[in-house]
Design a protein around this motif. Sequence first.
Motif, PDB file in Angstrom:
ATOM      1  N   ASP A  68     -78.934 -23.312  28.209  1.00 47.18           N
ATOM      2  CA  ASP A  68     -79.907 -22.911  27.997  1.00 47.18           C
ATOM      3  C   ASP A  68     -80.354 -24.528  27.302  1.00 47.18           C
ATOM      4  N   ILE A  69     -81.371 -24.710  26.908  1.00 50.77           N
ATOM      5  CA  ILE A  69     -81.979 -26.364  26.720  1.00 50.77           C
ATOM      6  C   ILE A  69     -81.212 -26.107  25.051  1.00 50.77           C
ATOM      7  N   GLY A  70     -80.725 -27.268  24.909  1.00 49.98           N
ATOM      8  CA  GLY A  70     -80.321 -27.465  23.314  1.00 49.98           C
ATOM      9  C   GLY A  70     -78.472 -27.493  23.133  1.00 49.98           C
ATOM     10  N   ASP A  71     -78.200 -26.239  24.248  1.00 49.09           N
ATOM     11  CA  ASP A  71     -76.752 -26.023  24.036  1.00 49.09           C
ATOM     12  C   ASP A  71     -75.991 -27.209  24.133  1.00 49.09           C
ATOM     13  N   ILE A  72     -74.573 -26.812  24.042  1.00 46.99           N
ATOM     14  CA  ILE A  72     -73.877 -27.829  24.181  1.00 46.99           C
ATOM     15  C   ILE A  72     -72.476 -27.439  25.409  1.00 46.99           C
ATOM     16  N   LEU A  73     -72.533 -28.657  25.779  1.00 50.95           N
ATOM     17  CA  LEU A  73     -71.059 -28.352  27.127  1.00 50.95           C
ATOM     18  C   LEU A  73     -69.825 -28.741  26.109  1.00 50.95           C
ATOM     19  N   PHE A  74     -68.833 -28.484  26.468  1.00 54.37           N
ATOM     20  CA  PHE A  74     -67.745 -29.205  25.942  1.00 54.37           C
ATOM     21  C   PHE A  74     -66.438 -29.109  26.982  1.00 54.37           C
ATOM     22  N   ALA A  75     -65.552 -29.809  27.771  1.00 49.56           N
ATOM     23  CA  ALA A  75     -64.455 -29.775  28.480  1.00 49.56           C
ATOM     24  C   ALA A  75     -63.686 -29.448  27.925  1.00 49.56           C
ATOM     25  N   MET A  76     -62.716 -28.723  28.521  1.00 48.44           N
ATOM     26  CA  MET A  76     -61.900 -28.216  27.464  1.00 48.44           C
ATOM     27  C   MET A  76     -60.507 -28.016  28.204  1.00 48.44           C
ATOM     28  N   ILE A  77     -60.419 -28.342  29.665  1.00 47.86           N
ATOM     29  CA  ILE A  77     -59.278 -28.926  30.083  1.00 47.86           C
ATOM     30  C   ILE A  77     -58.441 -29.698  30.983  1.00 47.86           C
ATOM     31  N   GLY A  78     -57.676 -30.418  30.548  1.00 52.47           N
ATOM     32  CA  GLY A  78     -57.017 -31.935  31.644  1.00 52.47           C
ATOM     33  C   GLY A  78     -58.461 -33.147  30.189  1.00 52.47           C
ATOM     34  N   SER A 109     -78.127 -29.769  17.361  1.00 59.72           N
ATOM     35  CA  SER A 109     -77.553 -29.862  18.136  1.00 59.72           C
ATOM     36  C   SER A 109     -77.071 -31.484  18.955  1.00 59.72           C
ATOM     37  N   LEU A 110     -77.979 -32.302  18.056  1.00 55.86           N
ATOM     38  CA  LEU A 110     -77.119 -33.486  18.760  1.00 55.86           C
ATOM     39  C   LEU A 110     -76.018 -33.721  17.572  1.00 55.86           C
ATOM     40  N   LEU A 111     -76.538 -33.639  16.814  1.00 60.21           N
ATOM     41  CA  LEU A 111     -74.999 -33.591  15.280  1.00 60.21           C
ATOM     42  C   LEU A 111     -74.001 -32.951  15.872  1.00 60.21           C
ATOM     43  N   PHE A 112     -74.189 -32.342  16.004  1.00 61.97           N
ATOM     44  CA  PHE A 112     -72.763 -31.521  16.399  1.00 61.97           C
ATOM     45  C   PHE A 112     -72.099 -31.989  17.327  1.00 61.97           C
ATOM     46  N   PRO A 155     -82.416 -31.131   6.717  1.00 61.75           N
ATOM     47  CA  PRO A 155     -83.077 -32.947   6.524  1.00 61.75           C
ATOM     48  C   PRO A 155     -82.487 -34.090   7.162  1.00 61.75           C
ATOM     49  N   GLU A 156     -81.151 -33.694   6.189  1.00 61.65           N
ATOM     50  CA  GLU A 156     -80.141 -34.406   6.198  1.00 61.65           C
ATOM     51  C   GLU A 156     -79.391 -35.024   7.525  1.00 61.65           C
ATOM     52  N   GLN A 157     -78.993 -33.645   8.367  1.00 61.10           N
ATOM     53  CA  GLN A 157     -78.558 -33.799   9.892  1.00 61.10           C
ATOM     54  C   GLN A 157     -79.780 -34.803  10.400  1.00 61.10           C
ATOM     55  N   ARG A 158     -80.651 -34.747  10.488  1.00 63.93           N
ATOM     56  CA  ARG A 158     -81.815 -35.060  11.169  1.00 63.93           C
ATOM     57  C   ARG A 158     -81.706 -36.950  10.818  1.00 63.93           C
ATOM     58  N   ALA A 159     -81.861 -36.504   9.346  1.00 65.73           N
ATOM     59  CA  ALA A 159     -81.512 -37.942   8.855  1.00 65.73           C
ATOM     60  C   ALA A 159     -79.840 -39.070   9.481  1.00 65.73           C
ATOM     61  N   ILE A 160     -79.577 -38.449   9.678  1.00 68.90           N
ATOM     62  CA  ILE A 160     -77.928 -38.736  10.349  1.00 68.90           C
ATOM     63  C   ILE A 160     -78.048 -38.950  12.004  1.00 68.90           C
ATOM     64  N   VAL A 161     -79.145 -38.977  12.577  1.00 65.78           N
ATOM     65  CA  VAL A 161     -78.852 -38.800  14.313  1.00 65.78           C
ATOM     66  C   VAL A 161     -79.566 -39.442  14.488  1.00 65.78           C
ATOM     67  N   LYS A 162     -80.826 -39.782  13.411  1.00 69.25           N
ATOM     68  CA  LYS A 162     -81.903 -40.548  13.796  1.00 69.25           C
ATOM     69  C   LYS A 162     -81.375 -41.999  13.495  1.00 69.25           C
ATOM     70  N   LYS A 163     -80.779 -42.146  12.870  1.00 71.39           N
ATOM     71  CA  LYS A 163     -79.292 -43.072  12.338  1.00 71.39           C
ATOM     72  C   LYS A 163     -78.610 -43.421  13.235  1.00 71.39           C
ATOM     73  N   LEU A 164     -77.566 -43.182  13.847  1.00 73.75           N
ATOM     74  CA  LEU A 164     -76.490 -42.815  14.492  1.00 73.75           C
ATOM     75  C   LEU A 164     -77.295 -43.040  16.323  1.00 73.75           C
ATOM     76  N   GLU A 165     -78.910 -42.672  16.676  1.00 76.57           N
ATOM     77  CA  GLU A 165     -79.497 -42.762  17.881  1.00 76.57           C
ATOM     78  C   GLU A 165     -79.508 -44.325  18.118  1.00 76.57           C
ATOM     79  N   SER A 166     -79.955 -45.330  16.370  1.00 80.48           N
ATOM     80  CA  SER A 166     -80.730 -46.417  16.488  1.00 80.48           C
ATOM     81  C   SER A 166     -79.688 -47.500  16.768  1.00 80.48           C
ATOM     82  N   LEU A 167     -78.325 -46.878  15.850  1.00 76.63           N
ATOM     83  CA  LEU A 167     -77.311 -48.077  16.167  1.00 76.63           C
ATOM     84  C   LEU A 167     -76.942 -47.808  17.363  1.00 76.63           C
TER      85      LEU A 167
END
Length: 172
Positions: A68-78, A109-112, A155-167
Motif C-alpha cells: 500500500d501507499i506509505g509501505d516500505i520495501l526492503f531488499a532481503m537477498i543479495g 515512513s520516510l524516517l524509517f 513532530p520531531e520525526q517530521r522535522a528530521i525528515v524535512k531537514k534530511l530532505e532539504s540536505l
Amino acid sequence: MREDWIECKSSDLLDVRDGTHDTPKYIKDGGFPLITSKNLIKGNIDFLNTKFISEIDMNLINQRSKVDIGDILFAMIGTIGNPVVVKEEPKFSIKNIGLFKNKTKVIDSLLFKYFLDSPLFLNQLDKRQLLKGTTQKFIPLGSLRDINFPLSPLPEQRAIVKKLESLFSSLD
C-alpha cells in the motif's frame, strides 16, 4: 538517546512481512509486474526489467503481502537494503522483499526508510549478526522484525525528515 525518545523493535511499530518465495508463471503480454530486490534502486522502484504475472497470481500473492501507499520495501537477498517508500497506488506484487507496513502511525515512513539507509542500521546488522548466508547474503524475516529503532515524538520525526530532505535536495 534523549529522554523523550524510546528504543523500540520494528515489529512494535510496523507490520513486518515479506513477499512470496514462490516463482509464479511469467507471462509475456500484459500482466502485472513482480518486483524483486533487483528492482529497488536508489530509493525508487525500477520497472524497466520486471517480469510480469497474471492478475490471478498477483491477487494470490497480495493476500499475504499486499503493498500500500506509505509501505516500505526492503531488499532481503543479495544486495541487502535499498529501501523504498511506496508513493503511488501499487499495481504490482513482491517476491523476496521485506515489507514494512505502518500499522501504528506513530512512525514517519520516510524516517524509517532513512534509518534503514543509515550507518546506525548497518552497524546493527553487523554487530547483531542479523545477516545470514555464506555465498549469498540474506536477512531473515525474523531479523527484520527485530530491528532496534530509536523512536522520537512524531513532530520531531517530521522535522528530521524535512531537514534530511532539504540536505539531500541541496546535494542534488
